[in-house]
Design an enzyme around this catalytic site. Structure first.
Site, PDB file in Angstrom:
ATOM      1  N   ARG A 145      32.699  14.052  28.078  1.00  0.00           N
ATOM      2  CA  ARG A 145      31.589  13.748  28.960  1.00  0.00           C
ATOM      3  C   ARG A 145      30.363  13.335  28.142  1.00  0.00           C
ATOM      4  O   ARG A 145      30.280  13.607  26.946  1.00  0.00           O
ATOM      5  CB  ARG A 145      31.241  14.958  29.820  1.00  0.00           C
ATOM      6  CG  ARG A 145      32.385  15.496  30.664  1.00  0.00           C
ATOM      7  CD  ARG A 145      31.965  16.759  31.395  1.00  0.00           C
ATOM      8  NE  ARG A 145      33.022  17.281  32.257  1.00  0.00           N
ATOM      9  CZ  ARG A 145      33.908  18.206  31.886  1.00  0.00           C
ATOM     10  NH1 ARG A 145      33.862  18.704  30.649  1.00  0.00           N
ATOM     11  NH2 ARG A 145      34.820  18.655  32.727  1.00  0.00           N
ATOM     12  N   LYS A 169      31.605  22.167  30.073  1.00  0.00           N
ATOM     13  CA  LYS A 169      30.846  22.794  31.138  1.00  0.00           C
ATOM     14  C   LYS A 169      30.972  24.311  31.061  1.00  0.00           C
ATOM     15  O   LYS A 169      32.023  24.838  30.738  1.00  0.00           O
ATOM     16  CB  LYS A 169      31.337  22.303  32.507  1.00  0.00           C
ATOM     17  CG  LYS A 169      30.951  20.856  32.819  1.00  0.00           C
ATOM     18  CD  LYS A 169      31.355  20.494  34.226  1.00  0.00           C
ATOM     19  CE  LYS A 169      30.871  19.090  34.600  1.00  0.00           C
ATOM     20  NZ  LYS A 169      31.242  18.725  35.991  1.00  0.00           N
ATOM     21  N   HIS A 237      30.973   7.574  31.897  1.00  0.00           N
ATOM     22  CA  HIS A 237      31.997   8.232  32.700  1.00  0.00           C
ATOM     23  C   HIS A 237      33.163   7.297  32.993  1.00  0.00           C
ATOM     24  O   HIS A 237      34.298   7.745  33.163  1.00  0.00           O
ATOM     25  CB  HIS A 237      31.397   8.764  34.002  1.00  0.00           C
ATOM     26  CG  HIS A 237      32.035  10.043  34.458  1.00  0.00           C
ATOM     27  ND1 HIS A 237      31.912  11.232  33.769  1.00  0.00           N
ATOM     28  CD2 HIS A 237      32.835  10.320  35.515  1.00  0.00           C
ATOM     29  CE1 HIS A 237      32.580  12.183  34.388  1.00  0.00           C
ATOM     30  NE2 HIS A 237      33.159  11.660  35.444  1.00  0.00           N
ATOM     31  N   ARG A 240      35.533   7.704  30.304  1.00  0.00           N
ATOM     32  CA  ARG A 240      36.324   8.927  30.524  1.00  0.00           C
ATOM     33  C   ARG A 240      37.458   8.648  31.507  1.00  0.00           C
ATOM     34  O   ARG A 240      38.595   9.064  31.299  1.00  0.00           O
ATOM     35  CB  ARG A 240      35.407  10.034  31.045  1.00  0.00           C
ATOM     36  CG  ARG A 240      36.071  11.380  31.346  1.00  0.00           C
ATOM     37  CD  ARG A 240      34.967  12.392  31.638  1.00  0.00           C
ATOM     38  NE  ARG A 240      35.451  13.595  32.310  1.00  0.00           N
ATOM     39  CZ  ARG A 240      35.945  14.661  31.684  1.00  0.00           C
ATOM     40  NH1 ARG A 240      36.064  14.669  30.366  1.00  0.00           N
ATOM     41  NH2 ARG A 240      36.340  15.726  32.373  1.00  0.00           N
ATOM     42  N   HIS A 263      39.267  20.004  32.599  1.00  0.00           N
ATOM     43  CA  HIS A 263      39.237  20.343  34.020  1.00  0.00           C
ATOM     44  C   HIS A 263      39.749  21.763  34.232  1.00  0.00           C
ATOM     45  O   HIS A 263      40.696  22.196  33.567  1.00  0.00           O
ATOM     46  CB  HIS A 263      40.126  19.385  34.821  1.00  0.00           C
ATOM     47  CG  HIS A 263      39.542  18.025  35.005  1.00  0.00           C
ATOM     48  ND1 HIS A 263      40.290  16.930  35.372  1.00  0.00           N
ATOM     49  CD2 HIS A 263      38.272  17.578  34.875  1.00  0.00           C
ATOM     50  CE1 HIS A 263      39.512  15.873  35.460  1.00  0.00           C
ATOM     51  NE2 HIS A 263      38.283  16.249  35.169  1.00  0.00           N
ATOM     52  N   TYR A 272      43.526  10.694  39.034  1.00  0.00           N
ATOM     53  CA  TYR A 272      43.852   9.594  38.131  1.00  0.00           C
ATOM     54  C   TYR A 272      45.273   9.082  38.321  1.00  0.00           C
ATOM     55  O   TYR A 272      45.592   7.960  37.922  1.00  0.00           O
ATOM     56  CB  TYR A 272      43.635  10.023  36.680  1.00  0.00           C
ATOM     57  CG  TYR A 272      42.202  10.351  36.374  1.00  0.00           C
ATOM     58  CD1 TYR A 272      41.247   9.343  36.284  1.00  0.00           C
ATOM     59  CD2 TYR A 272      41.794  11.670  36.202  1.00  0.00           C
ATOM     60  CE1 TYR A 272      39.922   9.643  36.015  1.00  0.00           C
ATOM     61  CE2 TYR A 272      40.463  11.975  35.929  1.00  0.00           C
ATOM     62  CZ  TYR A 272      39.538  10.954  35.840  1.00  0.00           C
ATOM     63  OH  TYR A 272      38.222  11.252  35.587  1.00  0.00           O
TER      64      TYR A 272
END
Length: 291
Positions: A145, A169, A237, A240, A263, A272
């Site tokens: 990210r 994150k 992004h 990504r 994730h 995806y």
């Protein structure tokens, strides 16, 4: 109450500054609406009907269902927090449902376009050129990210193990494998960085030796993508998305891609797979006699 909630997001949930700022903006907008339409200043006195009115107000302003749903999610989190802390006895968001939205497929760059960008575009043989090249290679080669790219340190690079340590994150750490070509670029860039007299452990810096900021990265990515693709979305992004889509198109395991992207849920990665299915459909429509 709002300040307490924002501190909770920052220090207990460990949300990024960008995310906390988005929550703050949503709550400020909701507060202004309540004050103007219902003359209410205490968010603890909100009723279900007031929130419904705000949702209608947002739609009348032309906001997309996706944007409205994000603001609804903010209120749900806020009032769930207030209920848990016993600031309120009834959660007014319980009956509020998200709006129906059309699911957009993640935009991604074609393989031949990304090859043209990384292998055929000539980057300047100086500090700035090597840094720009490395930014693009890191985004596509690791799928990290924007905020993760900003925070990369030289000590995160393990050339012997051929890995990069990424702080994602909520301060969740993950290890991403990298190839020899990326290691070579990092080594060459670090040499140039040292020759510029730039010290410190932060990997990527501006021309003046400052930490990278989001708009700096956005501008660089857009500049170089403009040279190779007509895709309307040109952002970090998208790189990504491209990383994930190309891996899956080449047969990568979905769970492996999930871990590489950082994730927490497989559902976030499964989006995806739709790009891969669309590619198969296009091939079928073009080649099959009965298509």
């Amino acid at each position: 109450m709002v300040e307490t909630f924002l501190k909770y997001l920052s220090f207990e949930k460990r949300y990024s500054k960008h995310t906390v700022a988005a929550y703050q903006k949503d709550l400020q907008q909701f507060s202004e609406f309540l004050a103007s339409d219902f003359e209410i200043v205490n968010l603890g006195e909100v009723l279900h009907s007031y929130i419904r009115s705000w949702v209608v107000h947002l739609m009348d302003q032309g906001l997309s269902p996706k944007s409205v749903n994000r603001k609804i999610a903010t209120l749900k989190s806020f009032y769930k927090f207030l209920l848990a802390r016993e600031y309120i006895s009834v959660n007014p968001t319980t009956q509020i449902k998200p709006l129906k939205t059309e699911k957009d497929l993640p935009a991604f760059i074609k393989e031949e376009e990304i090859t043209n960008l990384l292998d055929r575009v000539e980057f300047a043989n100086d500090f700035a050129g090597k840094r720009d090249h490395l930014i693009l290679e890191l985004l596509y080669g690791t799928g990290i990210r924007l905020a993760e790219l900003q925070g990369l340190k030289e000590s995160d690079i393990n050339s012997y193990e051929k890995t990069i340590r990424v702080l994602g994150k909520r301060s969740k750490e993950r290890i991403i494998p990298i190839g020899n070509s990326l290691i070579h670029l990092i080594t060459d860039y670090k040499k140039s960085k040292s020759e510029m007299g730039m010290m410190g452990d932060r990997l990527l810096l501006t021309d003046k030796g400052d930490f990278l900021y989001p708009m700096f990265i956005y501008r660089k990515v857009k500049k170089y993508l403009n040279a190779v693709t007509t895709l309307s979305k040109k952002s970090p992004h998208v790189m990504r998305h491209t990383f994930a889509t190309h891996l899956l198109n080449k047969g990568a395991d979905l769970n492996a891609v999930k871990d590489l992207l950082g994730h927490t849920s497989l559902a976030a990665t499964q989006v995806y797979t739709h790009n891969s299915i669309e590619k198969l459909k296009a091939a079928f429509d073009q080649a099959h006699p009965k298509a």
